[in-house]
Design a protein around this motif. Sequence first.
Motif, PDB file in Angstrom:
ATOM      1  N   LEU A  57      79.645  25.068  27.050  1.00  0.00           N
ATOM      2  CA  LEU A  57      80.821  25.057  27.920  1.00  0.00           C
ATOM      3  C   LEU A  57      82.046  24.535  27.177  1.00  0.00           C
ATOM      4  O   LEU A  57      83.137  25.100  27.283  1.00  0.00           O
ATOM      5  CB  LEU A  57      80.553  24.203  29.155  1.00  0.00           C
ATOM      6  CG  LEU A  57      81.706  24.060  30.159  1.00  0.00           C
ATOM      7  CD1 LEU A  57      82.138  25.425  30.677  1.00  0.00           C
ATOM      8  CD2 LEU A  57      81.316  23.139  31.308  1.00  0.00           C
ATOM      9  N   LEU A  58      81.866  23.468  26.389  1.00  0.00           N
ATOM     10  CA  LEU A  58      82.980  22.946  25.603  1.00  0.00           C
ATOM     11  C   LEU A  58      83.484  23.987  24.609  1.00  0.00           C
ATOM     12  O   LEU A  58      84.685  24.091  24.356  1.00  0.00           O
ATOM     13  CB  LEU A  58      82.546  21.673  24.870  1.00  0.00           C
ATOM     14  CG  LEU A  58      82.320  20.444  25.757  1.00  0.00           C
ATOM     15  CD1 LEU A  58      81.643  19.336  24.959  1.00  0.00           C
ATOM     16  CD2 LEU A  58      83.628  19.957  26.362  1.00  0.00           C
ATOM     17  N   ASP A  59      82.566  24.755  24.055  1.00  0.00           N
ATOM     18  CA  ASP A  59      82.955  25.808  23.116  1.00  0.00           C
ATOM     19  C   ASP A  59      83.725  26.914  23.832  1.00  0.00           C
ATOM     20  O   ASP A  59      84.634  27.518  23.248  1.00  0.00           O
ATOM     21  CB  ASP A  59      81.705  26.385  22.440  1.00  0.00           C
ATOM     22  CG  ASP A  59      82.045  27.418  21.387  1.00  0.00           C
ATOM     23  OD1 ASP A  59      82.517  27.012  20.297  1.00  0.00           O
ATOM     24  OD2 ASP A  59      81.858  28.621  21.639  1.00  0.00           O
ATOM     25  N   GLN A  60      83.380  27.196  25.089  1.00  0.00           N
ATOM     26  CA  GLN A  60      84.115  28.205  25.852  1.00  0.00           C
ATOM     27  C   GLN A  60      85.540  27.732  26.139  1.00  0.00           C
ATOM     28  O   GLN A  60      86.487  28.519  26.128  1.00  0.00           O
ATOM     29  CB  GLN A  60      83.403  28.498  27.177  1.00  0.00           C
ATOM     30  CG  GLN A  60      81.998  29.052  27.036  1.00  0.00           C
ATOM     31  CD  GLN A  60      81.965  30.359  26.272  1.00  0.00           C
ATOM     32  OE1 GLN A  60      82.530  31.357  26.704  1.00  0.00           O
ATOM     33  NE2 GLN A  60      81.305  30.341  25.119  1.00  0.00           N
ATOM     34  N   LEU A  61      85.691  26.427  26.367  1.00  0.00           N
ATOM     35  CA  LEU A  61      87.006  25.878  26.668  1.00  0.00           C
ATOM     36  C   LEU A  61      87.893  25.828  25.431  1.00  0.00           C
ATOM     37  O   LEU A  61      89.113  25.982  25.523  1.00  0.00           O
ATOM     38  CB  LEU A  61      86.851  24.467  27.258  1.00  0.00           C
ATOM     39  CG  LEU A  61      86.168  24.381  28.623  1.00  0.00           C
ATOM     40  CD1 LEU A  61      85.921  22.930  29.000  1.00  0.00           C
ATOM     41  CD2 LEU A  61      87.015  25.072  29.693  1.00  0.00           C
ATOM     42  N   GLU A  62      87.281  25.607  24.268  1.00  0.00           N
ATOM     43  CA  GLU A  62      88.036  25.519  23.022  1.00  0.00           C
ATOM     44  C   GLU A  62      87.235  26.190  21.912  1.00  0.00           C
ATOM     45  O   GLU A  62      86.611  25.531  21.079  1.00  0.00           O
ATOM     46  CB  GLU A  62      88.310  24.057  22.679  1.00  0.00           C
ATOM     47  CG  GLU A  62      89.389  23.879  21.649  1.00  0.00           C
ATOM     48  CD  GLU A  62      89.776  22.417  21.458  1.00  0.00           C
ATOM     49  OE1 GLU A  62      90.611  22.150  20.583  1.00  0.00           O
ATOM     50  OE2 GLU A  62      89.237  21.557  22.182  1.00  0.00           O
ATOM     51  N   ASP A 113      80.814  30.424  15.322  1.00  0.00           N
ATOM     52  CA  ASP A 113      80.779  31.366  16.437  1.00  0.00           C
ATOM     53  C   ASP A 113      79.381  31.271  17.038  1.00  0.00           C
ATOM     54  O   ASP A 113      78.401  31.692  16.425  1.00  0.00           O
ATOM     55  CB  ASP A 113      81.058  32.784  15.926  1.00  0.00           C
ATOM     56  CG  ASP A 113      81.040  33.819  17.044  1.00  0.00           C
ATOM     57  OD1 ASP A 113      80.664  33.467  18.197  1.00  0.00           O
ATOM     58  OD2 ASP A 113      81.366  34.983  16.775  1.00  0.00           O
ATOM     59  N   LEU A 114      79.271  30.681  18.248  1.00  0.00           N
ATOM     60  CA  LEU A 114      77.958  30.483  18.850  1.00  0.00           C
ATOM     61  C   LEU A 114      77.279  31.791  19.227  1.00  0.00           C
ATOM     62  O   LEU A 114      76.086  31.800  19.530  1.00  0.00           O
ATOM     63  CB  LEU A 114      78.070  29.572  20.084  1.00  0.00           C
ATOM     64  CG  LEU A 114      78.581  28.153  19.833  1.00  0.00           C
ATOM     65  CD1 LEU A 114      78.437  27.307  21.095  1.00  0.00           C
ATOM     66  CD2 LEU A 114      77.869  27.497  18.673  1.00  0.00           C
TER      67      LEU A 114
END
Length: 256
Positions: free
Chosen positions: A52-57, A147-148
């Motif tokens: 989720l943090l990766d989606q936000l930033e 890149d996840l």
Amino acid sequence: MSKDSGLGFSEQKLALLASLLEEEGVTQAPSLKRIPRDGELPLSAAQTGLWLLDQLEPSSAAYNIPVRHDLKGYLDVGAFERSLSEIVRRHEVLRTYYLRVDGHPVQKIAPPELFRVPIIDLEGLSEASREEEVARLASAEAGQPFDLGKAPLIRARLLKLGWDEHVLLLNFHHIAFDGWSYGVFEKELTALYDAFLQGEEASSLPELPLQYVDFAVWQKQWLQGEILQEQWDYWHKKLRGTLPVLELPTDRPRPA
């Protein structure tokens, strides 16, 4: 760091998990077992938070785990690459990638492949220039986001300073790696490199009975119904009302 993010489960780690559950009075948890690897697999709670943090930033390197190793003495690059390849093969979490399906994150495990280590030759530079370039490359690697949606979530570069002197730059994403993981990684890398250097054709390390994805599925099965409601009620009560704001002086507007 999240406590349940990292490499595959050893016997020691399984025993510790069982002990912690017993201390917490958890007696109704499902058994932790190996699950099929096909289809779309769920994430653990810790992985979901990091995703989720990766989606936000998405361009952030905040959850990178960079490591620098100064290597002295002769280095067999072929044996070294084989050792890293075997670690990525053994630990599925390092070759797992994450996708959004119907608004929810799922994980998939990529097949094992030969893990290549790019070599950057710095032998021609002066000693001062070499160290300056090593520092620059290390900083650039540490700041490069992952890149996840692509595997593997480990990168490596080998900087050649001389025939018997190298610097290894490693980088991991925290969704696949943590402090515990590093001890496992270093121990296995040493054992595998020694074995391949001596001409062994295959790894002598025992296969892992369980992997991190097995824990993720176990956790999702356990956190349901009454147990999930208890957790929800606790945090709903703990966080209700107006949250305190840490009033630190800043030189820019506070972001939303």
